[in-house]
Every structure is written in C-alpha cells, then in structure tokens.
Design a protein around this motif. Structure first.
Motif, PDB file in Angstrom:
ATOM      1  N   MET A 300       0.818  -1.207   0.000  1.00  0.00           N
ATOM      2  CA  MET A 300       0.000   0.000   0.000  1.00  0.00           C
ATOM      3  C   MET A 300       0.856   1.263   0.000  1.00  0.00           C
ATOM      4  SD  MET A 300      -3.009  -1.106  -0.297  1.00  0.00           S
ATOM      5  CE  MET A 300      -3.923   0.411  -0.039  1.00  0.00           C
ATOM      6  N   THR A 301       1.972   1.233   0.717  1.00  0.00           N
ATOM      7  CA  THR A 301       2.862   2.389   0.734  1.00  0.00           C
ATOM      8  C   THR A 301       3.382   2.687  -0.669  1.00  0.00           C
ATOM      9  OG1 THR A 301       3.537   2.004   3.030  1.00  0.00           O
ATOM     10  CG2 THR A 301       5.032   3.293   1.645  1.00  0.00           C
ATOM     11  N   THR A 302       3.768   1.633  -1.386  1.00  0.00           N
ATOM     12  CA  THR A 302       4.269   1.816  -2.747  1.00  0.00           C
ATOM     13  C   THR A 302       3.186   2.373  -3.661  1.00  0.00           C
ATOM     14  OG1 THR A 302       5.886   0.039  -2.497  1.00  0.00           O
ATOM     15  CG2 THR A 302       5.260   0.636  -4.740  1.00  0.00           C
ATOM     16  N   LEU A 303       1.989   1.786  -3.596  1.00  0.00           N
ATOM     17  CA  LEU A 303       0.907   2.228  -4.470  1.00  0.00           C
ATOM     18  C   LEU A 303       0.468   3.647  -4.140  1.00  0.00           C
ATOM     19  CD1 LEU A 303      -1.354  -0.968  -4.705  1.00  0.00           C
ATOM     20  CD2 LEU A 303       0.465  -0.225  -6.253  1.00  0.00           C
ATOM     21  N   GLN A 304       0.286   3.937  -2.868  1.00  0.00           N
ATOM     22  CA  GLN A 304      -0.237   5.249  -2.495  1.00  0.00           C
ATOM     23  C   GLN A 304       0.777   6.358  -2.722  1.00  0.00           C
ATOM     24  OE1 GLN A 304      -1.707   3.941   1.454  1.00  0.00           O
ATOM     25  NE2 GLN A 304      -3.762   4.470   0.736  1.00  0.00           N
ATOM     26  N   ALA A 305       2.075   6.018  -2.682  1.00  0.00           N
ATOM     27  CA  ALA A 305       3.091   7.029  -2.986  1.00  0.00           C
ATOM     28  C   ALA A 305       3.005   7.488  -4.442  1.00  0.00           C
ATOM     29  CB  ALA A 305       4.475   6.472  -2.696  1.00  0.00           C
ATOM     30  N   MET A 306       2.399   6.668  -5.293  1.00  0.00           N
ATOM     31  CA  MET A 306       2.300   7.007  -6.704  1.00  0.00           C
ATOM     32  C   MET A 306       1.012   7.755  -7.027  1.00  0.00           C
ATOM     33  SD  MET A 306       3.620   3.318  -8.192  1.00  0.00           S
ATOM     34  CE  MET A 306       3.728   3.830  -9.896  1.00  0.00           C
ATOM     35  N   VAL A 307       0.041   7.750  -6.112  1.00  0.00           N
ATOM     36  CA  VAL A 307      -1.280   8.291  -6.418  1.00  0.00           C
ATOM     37  C   VAL A 307      -1.232   9.787  -6.702  1.00  0.00           C
ATOM     38  CG1 VAL A 307      -3.561   8.794  -5.459  1.00  0.00           C
ATOM     39  CG2 VAL A 307      -2.599   6.492  -5.264  1.00  0.00           C
ATOM     40  N   GLY A 545       1.980   9.403 -22.464  1.00  0.00           N
ATOM     41  CA  GLY A 545       0.705   8.781 -22.131  1.00  0.00           C
ATOM     42  C   GLY A 545       0.669   8.099 -20.782  1.00  0.00           C
ATOM     43  N   GLN A 546       1.699   8.297 -19.981  1.00  0.00           N
ATOM     44  CA  GLN A 546       1.743   7.622 -18.689  1.00  0.00           C
ATOM     45  C   GLN A 546       0.709   8.148 -17.706  1.00  0.00           C
ATOM     46  OE1 GLN A 546       3.330   4.861 -17.731  1.00  0.00           O
ATOM     47  NE2 GLN A 546       3.952   4.713 -19.880  1.00  0.00           N
ATOM     48  N   ALA A 547       0.206   9.349 -17.909  1.00  0.00           N
ATOM     49  CA  ALA A 547      -0.844   9.854 -17.008  1.00  0.00           C
ATOM     50  C   ALA A 547      -2.035   8.911 -17.037  1.00  0.00           C
ATOM     51  CB  ALA A 547      -1.261  11.267 -17.428  1.00  0.00           C
ATOM     52  N   PHE A 548      -2.474   8.548 -18.236  1.00  0.00           N
ATOM     53  CA  PHE A 548      -3.585   7.609 -18.384  1.00  0.00           C
ATOM     54  C   PHE A 548      -3.199   6.223 -17.874  1.00  0.00           C
ATOM     55  CE2 PHE A 548      -5.825   4.321 -20.710  1.00  0.00           C
ATOM     56  CZ  PHE A 548      -7.147   4.737 -20.648  1.00  0.00           C
ATOM     57  N   ALA A 549      -2.076   5.707 -18.366  1.00  0.00           N
ATOM     58  CA  ALA A 549      -1.700   4.329 -18.057  1.00  0.00           C
ATOM     59  C   ALA A 549      -1.493   4.109 -16.564  1.00  0.00           C
ATOM     60  CB  ALA A 549      -0.425   3.962 -18.823  1.00  0.00           C
ATOM     61  N   THR A 550      -0.826   5.053 -15.906  1.00  0.00           N
ATOM     62  CA  THR A 550      -0.542   4.888 -14.483  1.00  0.00           C
ATOM     63  C   THR A 550      -1.803   5.027 -13.648  1.00  0.00           C
ATOM     64  OG1 THR A 550       1.687   5.756 -14.819  1.00  0.00           O
ATOM     65  CG2 THR A 550       0.865   5.711 -12.561  1.00  0.00           C
ATOM     66  N   THR A 551      -2.622   5.999 -13.960  1.00  0.00           N
ATOM     67  CA  THR A 551      -3.804   6.235 -13.150  1.00  0.00           C
ATOM     68  C   THR A 551      -4.811   5.104 -13.274  1.00  0.00           C
ATOM     69  OG1 THR A 551      -3.492   8.616 -13.432  1.00  0.00           O
ATOM     70  CG2 THR A 551      -5.633   7.893 -12.623  1.00  0.00           C
ATOM     71  N   GLU A 552      -5.036   4.600 -14.471  1.00  0.00           N
ATOM     72  CA  GLU A 552      -6.030   3.531 -14.632  1.00  0.00           C
ATOM     73  C   GLU A 552      -5.563   2.243 -13.964  1.00  0.00           C
ATOM     74  OE1 GLU A 552      -6.985   1.837 -18.341  1.00  0.00           O
ATOM     75  OE2 GLU A 552      -4.934   1.213 -18.770  1.00  0.00           O
ATOM     76  N   ILE A 553      -4.262   1.936 -14.019  1.00  0.00           N
ATOM     77  CA  ILE A 553      -3.814   0.698 -13.392  1.00  0.00           C
ATOM     78  C   ILE A 553      -3.766   0.831 -11.874  1.00  0.00           C
ATOM     79  CG2 ILE A 553      -1.295   1.057 -13.425  1.00  0.00           C
ATOM     80  CD1 ILE A 553      -1.078  -1.886 -14.351  1.00  0.00           C
ATOM     81  N   LEU A 554      -3.410   2.025 -11.371  1.00  0.00           N
ATOM     82  CA  LEU A 554      -3.460   2.236  -9.924  1.00  0.00           C
ATOM     83  C   LEU A 554      -4.883   2.081  -9.411  1.00  0.00           C
ATOM     84  CD1 LEU A 554      -1.078   5.267  -9.231  1.00  0.00           C
ATOM     85  CD2 LEU A 554      -0.806   2.917  -8.420  1.00  0.00           C
TER      86      LEU A 554
END
Length: 687
Positions: A300-307, A545-554
C-alpha cells in the motif's frame, strides 16, 4: 510402490502422448473423454500419495515420489484448463461444473494429508547439508503450500476450509463463464458503415467479419477485457464511442442476464473467512505472505506514494484534452469515452504521429518472425520452426518447435491469435506440459491473444497495444520454454505472483528497439520501413501517455486491495452495494477521476475474480520496479546482445522457482533493485 494405470479402455489420456514433447493428441480428444480421465487421474494420484512412505524420512523417499505423483491428472488438467479458456462449449462447461468441485476437494485432501504433512514438516525442520538449493526450495515450497492449505488445522477447521475452497472454485468458474457470455452479448452492433468513420480499413473489415460470424448484417465491434476499448481511440462518432464504452463498463452489471455481482460478493466473503480460519487478518494478508512483498502495508505504501503525482499528471492531461474537445465543437466536460480519442489527437499534435495509422507497418507474421522471434534469437540463441505436421486444439492454432543455439529441440510453442465467441477475453500464456528433469519432460507452451479476425485473405495488422501485448506474452513463453530445473513444482513461471510479470515486462522493451523495429516494422504492401523519426516519436508518445496508463492501473490495483482487505467483521456487501463500494473505495484512495475509470471495474475484473491475481494485481507495478531497472541494465550494456541474454537466461529465466527471485535479480544486476527507473518511466519524478 508403483501405482498402475487405472484406465480401462483406450482413452487418449491413458498414457503419455507419443507426439513430440508429449503434445496432446487433440484430434482424438472429445468432450466425453474428460470425466473418466479426471476420475482415473484423481484415483491414481490418491494412490500415489498414499504409497509415499519409508523410514527414516528422506528427501528421496518423500519429495521425489511426491513430485512424480499426479502425472496422469496433470495431463488431463493441462488440456482441459486450456480448452475451457480457448475453445469452450456447453459440453465442456457442463464437465467443468461437475469436475471442478471434485478437483478442489482432491487437492485439498492432498495438501492437508496429515501423514504427508508430517513427512514434509520433518524435512522442512531439518534440511540436510547435502541438499541442493533447489531441493531446499522444493521442501520449503511444499511445506508452505500445505500449511496455507490448512494442514495445520484441526479436523473441523480442515473440513470447513475444504467447503470454502470447493465453493470458491465454482464461483471462479461462474464468474468467468458469465463474463465471457456478457462480453459476447454486449458486443456493439453497427448497421451504418458511416458510423465507423476513423477506424482503419482493416479494423472495419474485422468488424464486418465478426458480424458475419454472428449471422448479423452490418458490423460488430467486439469488446476487449479492459475498460478502455481500442476502437474509442479512432472512432470520430462520439455517440458510438459512448455506446462502446458503456457496453464495456456494463459487463456483469445490474440487470444483465449474466450479472456477476452476487458471484463476486460471495467470493469476497468466503476469501475473508478462509483468511481468518488460517490466521490472517484478511485475504490480502494471506496472499502477500506468499509473495516477495514484505507485507500488505509495504504494498500500500508503494501504491499510495504514486497516487498524488499520477493524479496530478492525469488532471493536467484531462485539461489539455478538454481543450481539444471544445475546439472540436463539443460543449461540457470530457467523458471517459473521449479520453483515448483526444489523447491520440494530442499525441499527433505533439509528436507529429498518427498512432492509429501505423497499423499497416505492424503485420502479424512479420512482427512474429522478424520481431518477436528475432529478439529471442539475438538474446538467447533460440530459433523457431513451424510444425504444420502437428495439430493444435483449434484450426486457428499454429505449432512451432523451439531450438537452442546448438540446434537441439527444447520445446513446443503454440500460438492462438484471434478472438472468437468460445474464447475468453484478454491475453495470456499457459502450458500443456511443464519442464522437469526428474520427469524427463520438456515444455509445451501456449500464447493467446484476442485480435479481431480479418476477412479471409486479408493481413492481420496490429495496433500498438496488440504489438506490445505480443512481446509481453512472449516474455512469459520464454520464461516457460527456457526453464532448466529438476522439479516440476518449480518450473518456468512457478514464481511468486508479484514477480511473475517481470520477465514479460522486460521483453516489451524490444517492441520498439530501433534495430529490431527497422527489420519487422515494414509496410505490409510496399515493404517500406517506418518513416524517419516515428520510432522516437512513439517512445516520446508512450512516455507522455503515462498519465492515463498509471492512473487507470493504480485504480484497478487499489480496487483489488479494497475488496480483499475486507475482514469477516466488516458489514456484508450485497450485490446491490457493489457500485457504491467501488466508488467509495476509489474516492478514499484518491484515485477517483470520473473521466478516467480503473482499467477494470469490479463486475468484469477477471484477474481477481476468475484468475490468480486476487489481492495480487499490484504485482504489475511491483514487477515493473524490477523490469525498469533491468531495462536500464540492457540499455547501459548495449541492448540486444547475446551475452546479456545468456546472463539473463542463466541467472533468472531458466531458474523458475528454484532460486529466490530477488537473489536472481541481484545476480543479473549486481545489486538489489532501485525504484527510481520506474518513477522516471512513469513520469512520477519532479522535473
């Protein structure tokens, strides 16, 4: 003691196939063969387990017969599990409904067998100095499997766990079947070809072919597994984009004939109960205990740090896309069916590239032979020869033999490219036969995609996503066919779920590697290479395009965690609560952007409700830490070089679960992994 073959009669499963590599004799297997074959396989496996004995307890009299046991059952399962996903029918689904609970009960009985557990536990408690690293890991693997299956519980606990597992197996099958049916039912039917403006000609032809296959006039746009459908990036008709998107997100939902909501909520409740029974807080804890991630909190720390940085990037891109929407004459906010379309236009403006218009340069056979296979030759010395004399399980399937650099055959590889109503959505790799020196078996691997079928005689032209997916799934295939271990339980992709995507993600890097792309990316009619500067523009567009790719997978990863961090003490969630729970969870995690929904919604999230990724979908990001760092290693050392491939194969790909994955990574990279390459790739670092 040896256990005889329990078959009476001439079943195609009665003995090891005499075809090369043990390829199943598909032409002799009918739906009526499975029930007796499963019954015989279960009976034989049960007898083989009961025959394990001898004092004192040794590796040789316990682990080796345990690894040899169940070969008949594995032979039947390998065929059936592949076909139920790739060419299902009413007959096969009826067999599955009957046999799946029996299989679950059988494997529960094996893994909780008290006499066997005592022997494995004794070996686990006192490993011998003479054991190899692989033998030590095999004992640890079986001990952990049995412990997590409830072998340490009392009789009442084991009985309840068996009931839970039996019901979960049925629920997983039910979710998969309902989703496949709904995906077929909700394919979008178009009667006016004018509505398809913007789609490439070959995509229109594929839509026409899909309609013909269904006995319909006009055109049918089939649905991929993701929320965002490929067609929405090209269709100029905004209303049709909306229809395609709404069909995608409605799969499995309220009011549908194939509603998955009751199935998924019951699944969540049972997983929570099982976790409590085994001593875990929740299902996420239960899953992570068997992964490389130290804890759910670390995940969760890893994922939430990317949010926060991902959402900042997504909002900035949303604003830019909204400007394009308004410039196009539309009022109001950007909608989710608009995002892929205007993202493509924005990429064209920024990088002078029409990504949808590049399909003529990505013809399937050339991509496979001059791209995917050529990379495997350059890195690993592998060559591939089509075997038209060997038959696959469906007319669509091609069979290839794989040779090492000495010319010795090492594996078979089956490839199944096209979507069809009898095939589940998505893309995946699987095996019919696993490599094992103990058993003397060599791998038979499969690669499955769901590319819309072009009309007969027309070339198959890939989108960029399909191109990338082909390289990705072939990375899994390489993990399987390069396996070089003694024990089947540790073969190929038998590694922790949160690193299983690592080799496949690394293999994606070669899809746009200049020297390789200049060879395979040729216009299918003229033979001309990609125009100068296109490769650089594609790489830049991919990064943008990483804004889309990262946000949808997160969003999908955090949704997975929300479902699977529920405990038995939480208020129950009913089918009518699914949508609200999903929305509230995404909002609580800070990934609630209406214009950019998660890669999967709950009702069609097959990875976690019909596959092996429950509470483990985070693994795509977790693995990408290793992937991004390894890609840097390849680039720093010259890229597509044989010596680099040899090291990657020897230290990691060939070792499967026989070594610790993090130690294998360090053996390649020379140090533990760093997260910075991933953050840079995903655009999550400060300028």
């Amino acid at each position: 003691m040896p256990v005889g073959n329990p078959f009476d009669g001439d079943s195609p499963f009665a003995r090891t196939s005499d075809l090369p590599y043990g390829l199943p004799p598909f032409d002799r297997i009918g739906s009526g063969d499975y029930r007796p074959a499963f019954a015989a396989g279960i009976a034989q496996h049960r007898a083989e387990i009961a025959a394990i004995g001898g004092e004192p307890v040794t590796f040789e009299n316990t682990m080796e017969p345990l690894e040899r046991a169940g070969t008949l059952l594995a032979r039947v399962e390998g065929v059936f599990e592949n076909l139920i996903s790739t060419d299902s029918s009413d007959e096969l689904r009826a067999v599955e409904a009957e046999v799946l609970p029996q299989l679950t009960a059988h494997f529960d009985a094996v893994l909780t067998d008290q006499a066997l557990f005592a022997r494995v536990a004794a070996l686990h408690a006192a490993p011998e100095a003479s054991w190899t690293t692989e033998q030590v890991r095999l004992v640890r693997r079986w001990y952990l499997d049995m412990q997590r299956a409830g072998a340490g519980l009392d009789a009442a606990g084991r009985a309840r766990l068996a009931e839970i597992n039996a019901e979960l197996s049925v629920l997983g099958s039910d979710f998969r079947n309902k989703l496949q049916a709904d995906t077929n039912a909700l394919a979008v039917h178009v009667t006016d070809v004018g509505e398809l403006d913007g789609l490439p000609e070959d995509a229109i032809a594929a839509a026409r072919s899909s309609a013909v296959d269904r006995g319909l006039d006009g055109y049918v746009l089939t649905l991929s597994l993701f929320t965002a459908q490929p067609a929405t990036a090209s269709l100029t008709n905004r209303d049709l984009r909306r229809r395609v998107f709404e069909a995608s997100v409605s799969r499995g939902g309220r009011g549908n004939e194939h509603d998955t909501r009751a199935t998924l909520t019951r699944t969540v409740a049972l997983r929570a109960e099982r976790a409590r029974l085994l001593g875990y807080r929740h299902h996420a804890d239960y899953v992570v205990a068997d992964q490389t991630a130290p804890s759910v909190e670390d995940v969760m720390t890893t994922l939430q740090a990317m949010v926060t940085p991902a959402m900042d990037n997504a909002r900035a891109e949303r604003d830019a896309l909204t400007d394009l929407l308004h410039a196009d004459g539309h009022d109001g906010p950007l909608q989710p069916w608009d995002w892929p379309y205007y993202a493509r236009i924005l990429a064209e403006q920024r990088f002078s590239i029409d990504t949808a218009g590049l399909r003529p340069w990505f013809e399937l056979n050339r991509v496979l032979h001059d791209g995917v296979f050529a990379a495997a030759t350059g890195l690993y010395g592998l060559t591939f020869e089509r075997r038209p004399d060997l038959r696959g399980y469906h007319p669509d399937v091609d069979v290839y033999e794989v040779f090492d650099e000495t010319g010795a055959g090492i594996a078979l590889f089956l490839v199944d490219w096209y979507a069809r109503p009898s095939k589940r959505g998505g893309a995946w790799m699987n095996t019919f036969v696993d490599q094992s020196h103990l058993l003397g078996t060599r791998p038979v691997a499969t690669l499955n995609l769901n590319i819309p079928r072009p009309p007969t005689g027309s070339p198959t032209l890939l989108t960029l996503d399909e191109l990338n997916t082909t390289f990705h799934e072939f990375g899994h295939v390489l993990h399987g066919v390069l396996s070089d271990v003694t024990y089947r339980r540790l073969s190929g992709t038998s590694v922790p779920r949160d690193v299983v995507e690592f080799p496949s993600q690394v293999n994606e890097m070669w899809s746009l590697w200049p020297a390789l792309a200049n060879s395979y990316a040729r216009h299918h009619e003229t033979g001309e290479p990609l125009p100068e500067g296109v490769l650089d523009a594609l790489v830049a567009a991919e990064q943008a395009g990483q804004a889309f790719a990262t946000t949808e997978i997160l969003g999908a990863m955090l949704l997975d965690q929300a479902w699977h961090q529920r405990t038995v003490d939480d208020d129950p969630i009913g089918p009518d609560d699914v949508a609200a729970f999903e929305a509230e969870s995404l909002a609580a995690y800070g990934v609630c952007l209406p214009e950019l929904p998660p890669r999967y919604g709950s009702t069609y999230f097959a990875h976690i409700f019909a596959g092996g990724y429950s509470a483990g979908y985070y693994s795509y990001i977790w693995s990408e830490v290793l992937d991004a760092d390894t890609v840097d290693w390849f680039v720093e050392n010259g890229g597509l070089r044989r010596e680099l491939g040899a090291k990657f194969a020897a230290e990691l790909l060939s070792r499967g679960g026989a070594v610790d994955p993090m130690e294998a990574f360090a053996a390649v990279r020379g140090r533990p992994p760093r997260i910075e390459p991933l953050l840079e790739r995903r655009g999550l670092t400060s300028p």
